[in-house]
Structure formats: structure tokens, C-alpha cells
Design a protein around this motif. Sequence first.
Motif, short mmCIF file in Angstrom:
data_model
loop_
_atom_site.label_atom_id
_atom_site.label_comp_id
_atom_site.label_asym_id
_atom_site.label_seq_id
_atom_site.Cartn_x
_atom_site.Cartn_y
_atom_site.Cartn_z
N HIS A 204 0.83 -1.21 0.00
CA HIS A 204 0.00 0.00 0.00
C HIS A 204 0.87 1.26 0.00
O HIS A 204 0.63 2.19 -0.77
N CYS A 205 1.88 1.30 0.86
CA CYS A 205 2.72 2.49 0.97
C CYS A 205 3.58 2.69 -0.27
O CYS A 205 3.86 3.83 -0.66
N LEU A 206 4.02 1.60 -0.89
CA LEU A 206 4.81 1.73 -2.11
C LEU A 206 4.00 2.46 -3.18
O LEU A 206 4.49 3.38 -3.84
N GLU A 207 2.74 2.04 -3.34
CA GLU A 207 1.88 2.69 -4.32
C GLU A 207 1.49 4.11 -3.89
O GLU A 207 1.53 5.05 -4.70
N LEU A 208 1.14 4.26 -2.62
CA LEU A 208 0.67 5.55 -2.12
C LEU A 208 1.74 6.63 -2.25
O LEU A 208 1.51 7.70 -2.84
N PHE A 209 2.93 6.37 -1.72
CA PHE A 209 3.95 7.40 -1.69
C PHE A 209 4.65 7.54 -3.04
O PHE A 209 5.17 8.62 -3.36
N GLY A 210 4.68 6.47 -3.82
CA GLY A 210 5.19 6.61 -5.18
C GLY A 210 4.30 7.53 -6.01
O GLY A 210 4.78 8.42 -6.72
N SER A 211 3.00 7.34 -5.91
CA SER A 211 2.07 8.18 -6.68
C SER A 211 2.04 9.61 -6.17
O SER A 211 1.96 10.56 -6.95
N MET A 270 -7.26 -3.04 -3.23
CA MET A 270 -5.91 -3.11 -3.81
C MET A 270 -5.96 -3.44 -5.30
O MET A 270 -5.24 -2.84 -6.11
N ALA A 271 -6.79 -4.39 -5.67
CA ALA A 271 -6.92 -4.74 -7.09
C ALA A 271 -7.42 -3.56 -7.90
O ALA A 271 -6.93 -3.28 -9.01
N CYS A 272 -8.38 -2.83 -7.35
CA CYS A 272 -8.96 -1.68 -8.07
C CYS A 272 -7.98 -0.52 -8.16
O CYS A 272 -7.90 0.16 -9.20
N SER A 273 -7.19 -0.27 -7.11
CA SER A 273 -6.25 0.84 -7.15
C SER A 273 -5.14 0.58 -8.15
O SER A 273 -4.74 1.48 -8.91
N GLY A 274 -4.61 -0.65 -8.17
CA GLY A 274 -3.56 -0.97 -9.14
C GLY A 274 -4.04 -0.82 -10.57
O GLY A 274 -3.32 -0.29 -11.44
N THR A 275 -5.27 -1.25 -10.83
CA THR A 275 -5.84 -1.14 -12.18
C THR A 275 -6.10 0.31 -12.56
O THR A 275 -5.80 0.74 -13.68
N SER A 276 -6.63 1.09 -11.63
CA SER A 276 -6.96 2.48 -11.95
C SER A 276 -5.72 3.32 -12.20
O SER A 276 -5.77 4.31 -12.94
N GLY A 368 2.19 -0.14 -8.76
CA GLY A 368 0.94 -0.82 -8.46
C GLY A 368 1.02 -2.33 -8.52
O GLY A 368 0.04 -3.03 -8.22
N ALA A 369 2.20 -2.86 -8.87
CA ALA A 369 2.34 -4.30 -9.06
C ALA A 369 2.01 -5.09 -7.79
O ALA A 369 1.36 -6.14 -7.84
N ALA A 373 -1.01 -7.80 -7.32
CA ALA A 373 -0.69 -9.20 -6.98
C ALA A 373 -1.33 -9.65 -5.67
O ALA A 373 -1.42 -10.86 -5.42
N ALA A 374 -1.79 -8.71 -4.84
CA ALA A 374 -2.28 -9.05 -3.50
C ALA A 374 -3.38 -10.11 -3.49
O ALA A 374 -3.32 -11.06 -2.70
N PRO A 375 -4.42 -10.00 -4.33
CA PRO A 375 -5.47 -11.03 -4.30
C PRO A 375 -4.94 -12.43 -4.61
O PRO A 375 -5.39 -13.42 -4.00
N PHE A 376 -3.99 -12.52 -5.54
CA PHE A 376 -3.44 -13.83 -5.90
C PHE A 376 -2.56 -14.38 -4.76
O PHE A 376 -2.63 -15.57 -4.45
N VAL A 377 -1.77 -13.49 -4.15
CA VAL A 377 -0.93 -13.91 -3.04
C VAL A 377 -1.80 -14.37 -1.86
O VAL A 377 -1.52 -15.39 -1.23
#
Length: 384
Positions: A204-211, A270-276, A368-369, A373-377
Motif C-alpha cells: 500500500h505504501c509503495l503505491e501511495l507514496f510513489g504516486s 488493492m486490485a482496483c487501485s492498481g488497475t486504476s 501498483g504491481a 498481486a495481492a489477491p493472488f498472493v
Amino acid sequence: MLGFSTYAALLPELRDQWRMSNAEAGIVSGMFFAGYIGTVSLWTALTDRVDARKIYVAGSVLAAVGSAGFGFMAAGFASALLFQVLLGVGIAATYMPGLRLLSDRISGPYQSRYIAFYTSFFGIGTALSYAMAGFITASHGWQAAFYVSALGPVIAGGLVALLRPLPVPRHGRFTLQSLFPVGAWRRVLGERASAGYTLGYMAHCLELFGSRAWMVAFLAFSASLQHGDPFPWNAPAIAAVVNLLAVPASIVGNEVALRIGRRRWILIVMACSGTSGLVLAAAAPWHWALVLALLVGYSMLVMAESGTLTAGLVGAAPSELRGAAMGLYSLAGFAGGLLGPVVFGTALDLAGGATQAWAWIAAYAAIGAGCLAAPFVARIGGRG
């Protein structure tokens, strides 16, 4: 939090002025989290031995010095790194100790709700930081923006100092093991729920702070592609509004999670944020109104599981391990925060640079990777 996004708001300007690559600009942003990671275990461990108010006040002073020093002395890549690290050290001594101050004063069914409010105010501080930086820079230059941002931690430290003291638990002599409680961390990770919330927070933080670190730069790129009406405000002001609009998502998300289940809500979001994020990057040339609508939606999705993850960790961790669990959780999350801006900037460079539309898609895909991947993991882990 007033100095948290000052550099991010000025990233395009300082990158060009100091002739940095996108990767170097991302590293400067990420060094805030290096300072955070390097000291968060110390500050969190000290909350079991020292009045957390004192830790918070010390952190406020360090954060103020980091912001003011950046404006006064930063003149390039190396000096900017130093003051970003110092700012990170200061914020590390306020965020999790502040959460400890809150959780020690509130318990029972309302704790989850107040924790969600606390984490959401992180977003409010981020929005104010963007807005202040854009407003001050336009009229007084970028150095003045850093000077003004130093006032925020000073005020915050004064407010926390006024809180009533609580008895401080004594946990024996302070040792290296108490600073890095590897044994306790292993026990925390041995709990599947605690481990899941911790790893989820890192993604979550990787995506949040990267964006967040690259939001102003993305808006500048999108603005350069607009052929009709331009964006109605400058990029830092837009980033401020977007971050402010995203704040309720954490609070509302936690309420939804209480009704449908934390695990289910976190994986959906998580799946929706990565896709969006991929859709947003591809939409850079579209009309500015559509770009802003997608940016708001993306930012809300990125924030929607934040409070739920934190509340889940606090609820899942055994009471005797709560301090260590919070320290590890914060450490893992902000390790993601360190990687996010660097991963984004490096992906931009590798994919052709900040002037290439495909490069922005690659950059948003990179941060967002983990969420994608979270739902699959989780599904694979659930079978174990």
C-alpha cells in the motif's frame, strides 16, 4: 505534516534546476523514508520506556530543522538528500508515537474508528503541504516554502506537549534487542493476520507514496499534452485538492470493512487501485476534466484501505507485542514508501523518460504491481 510534500510539490522545478535524472529526483524523495526507517524502531521502542509526548516534541524539532535547512542550504542532489533524511527522522518520531499516544487513551469499539481518523489526518497534512508549497513558491520562491513548512512541526509539538501525562510502563534496561526486537518481530510475523496486514501495508505504501511523490510531475506532463483548455489551477494546488478529497476514503473504507470484512475489503481495493493507476497513466492526453476525475478516483482507491490495514494490525497484534508490532508495521510500510518514488522515477527513465506517454504507464504499473498481486498472493496463502 506541513513539510511532508514540499519537495514533491516542487519536484519538477528542482529536478530541472539541479539537472537531476528522474531516478535521482525519486531518490531525493525516497530519502525521507530512509530517515524514517533508520530511526522508527528507536522511537517506537522508546514509547515503552519514555513519555511518548517527549518523543513527539523531539521529533517535531528535528522535522522543523529538516524543512528549514532544506530551504536555507540545499543546492543540489547531495545536500537535498541530507535534509530529506533529517525530515524523515523527525516525522518518524511523531507518527507512530502519536498513534501510541492515541491508542493508549482510547480503547474498546471506538479505537478502530479513531485510528482511521488519525491515519486520515496524514492525508490532510499532505494536502496542506502541497497547497502551501504551491502558494508560497508562486509568490516568494521555493526556499520560502520550506521555511514556512518548518512552522508546522513546531505548532504540533506544542499542542502534544499540552496533553495530560499517563503512567509510563517500564520494560527494563534499554538494549540493542529492544531497539531491534527481532524475536518479537518473528512472533508478530508468526501470526498470519499480523503478517498479512504488515505486508499489505508495505505494498500500500509503495503505491501511495510513489504516486504522491510524482503527482505534480504527472500533472505537469498531462498539462503539456492538453490542446484545448488548460488545467484550471497550478499543479501543486490540484494535488492538494486531490489529496484532500481522498481523505474520507480511509474513514469510509474502514466503516465498509467493519461490515463486509477487512480481508475482503482490502483485497478488492488493492486490485482496483492498481488497475486504476494504469488507466490514469493512459489518460494523460485526455481532457483535463477527465484526467482530474480519474486522479481523484485513483487517489481515493489508494487511500481506501489505509485505515483498515492499521486498525487490523492493532486489533490482531497481541497486547504484549503491540509496540513491537506497530514498529515492524511502520518499518515495513515506510520501506515501501522509500521504494515507491525511486521505483517510479527509475521506471520513467528506463521506459524513455518523462516526456514519453508509455513511460508513465510503466511507472504506474511498477508501483501498483504489489497491489495487483495481492489477491493472488492472499489466495495462495489461504490454501497453506
